[in-house]
Design a protein around this motif. Sequence first.
Motif, mmCIF file in Angstrom:
data_model
loop_
_atom_site.group_PDB
_atom_site.id
_atom_site.type_symbol
_atom_site.label_atom_id
_atom_site.label_comp_id
_atom_site.label_asym_id
_atom_site.label_seq_id
_atom_site.Cartn_x
_atom_site.Cartn_y
_atom_site.Cartn_z
ATOM 1 N N LEU A 139 0.836 -1.202 0.000
ATOM 2 C CA LEU A 139 0.000 0.000 0.000
ATOM 3 C C LEU A 139 0.870 1.250 0.000
ATOM 4 N N MET A 140 1.930 1.244 0.779
ATOM 5 C CA MET A 140 2.846 2.382 0.821
ATOM 6 C C MET A 140 3.565 2.563 -0.515
ATOM 7 N N LEU A 141 4.000 1.460 -1.099
ATOM 8 C CA LEU A 141 4.702 1.545 -2.385
ATOM 9 C C LEU A 141 3.807 2.119 -3.475
ATOM 10 N N ASP A 142 2.532 1.801 -3.421
ATOM 11 C CA ASP A 142 1.594 2.346 -4.406
ATOM 12 C C ASP A 142 1.557 3.868 -4.339
ATOM 13 N N ALA A 143 1.510 4.404 -3.118
ATOM 14 C CA ALA A 143 1.486 5.860 -2.949
ATOM 15 C C ALA A 143 2.827 6.484 -3.319
ATOM 16 N N LEU A 144 3.907 5.850 -2.888
ATOM 17 C CA LEU A 144 5.235 6.410 -3.151
ATOM 18 C C LEU A 144 5.572 6.403 -4.635
ATOM 19 N N TYR A 176 3.228 21.273 -4.443
ATOM 20 C CA TYR A 176 2.701 20.324 -3.455
ATOM 21 C C TYR A 176 2.271 21.030 -2.163
ATOM 22 N N GLY A 177 2.051 22.340 -2.265
ATOM 23 C CA GLY A 177 1.530 23.080 -1.131
ATOM 24 C C GLY A 177 2.556 23.475 -0.092
ATOM 25 N N PHE A 178 3.837 23.467 -0.459
ATOM 26 C CA PHE A 178 4.887 23.843 0.481
ATOM 27 C C PHE A 178 5.364 25.270 0.189
ATOM 28 N N PHE A 234 0.799 15.093 -0.045
ATOM 29 C CA PHE A 234 1.348 15.115 -1.400
ATOM 30 C C PHE A 234 0.306 14.643 -2.413
ATOM 31 N N LEU A 235 -0.402 13.554 -2.096
ATOM 32 C CA LEU A 235 -1.342 12.980 -3.056
ATOM 33 C C LEU A 235 -2.496 13.922 -3.369
#
Length: 329
Positions: A88-93, A194-196, A267-268
């Motif tokens: 699941l983490m790899l999908d987002a990354l 990314y809103g930073f 980020f997403l």
Amino acid sequence: MTQNCPPKPWLSIEQQILLMISRGLIVNNSPETVNALRHFGYYRLSGYSYVLRETDAGTGEKLNSFKPGSSFDYVVKLYSFDKNLRLLMLDALEKIEISLRASVAYSIGGKDPLFYKNPSFFRKEYWDTKYPDWIKKQEKKLTDSREDCIKHNVEKYGENIPIWVLCQVWDFGQLSWLLQLLTPDNVKLVCQSYGFAGHQHFLSWLVCFNELRNICAHHSRLWNRKFSFAPKKPSNKDLKLEEWCIPLYEQRDNRTLFFRAYGIIQFLKFIEVRTVWADRFTSYMKKFPSQPELGVSLANLGFPKNWDDLITHIKNDLPRTSQVTNHSD
């Protein structure tokens, strides 16, 4: 001082089972148990059983004996949960990595498609040190690449490969490294997407994501892990634009998985218009096989009690309603 102690003796699977039983772990000598030990490995699984071990009341050190009620089947449940959590983490990354490549290629490539060859895009203190090292690593990636698009561009353009082609060979580490070397004004062209507001805060998140990505990609344990890096807190002048991260710094420890998942969702939001990853993550974490009586809960992963509310707030840009003071049970 390092001691040259002899290695622990090799144990057969039958001996491994007897050892666990002798330490108080409930183990069924079944085909499933044998299969788990044979294909996952006793040592690998021990990382998931560590939290089940009893603690010395005087020193606080973990003992070899297990808490009453601890079972090998539960250890395998934790292992299986962790495996799917890594996916699941790899999908987002993956989404973040690909988006960052495109952002660099578009934002900075618009100024110069070959900017990576121009030292003026990089901080002066790195011109004679880290920048040449990055270029050397980049050249090796091009030489080793078997991607058709890279081979085509090398044959046609030689060394003049535009950044939007070159970035296809980057991994997260190479990408993060490049952004660390660029001048602040160039980094800001990317981080604002990314809103930073502050580039240092943004860069520190990339370091954390790269560590997380490497752990997941190499099938290492996420469960009950304290990460090596933590994102920097935004400066006071940037905090107004980055209020989303305030709840994170109210936690006792910001080197936990929840901290990183929260940042991933931020980020997403800027990558996918209707991202469902936050919902998938929330749904999956609610299936975590908690056993509070054994000291196992989402708190081991840094989840506060109101973790699902915090995720809803950041996902939907809702105002904060409470501070984070306690971890989940």
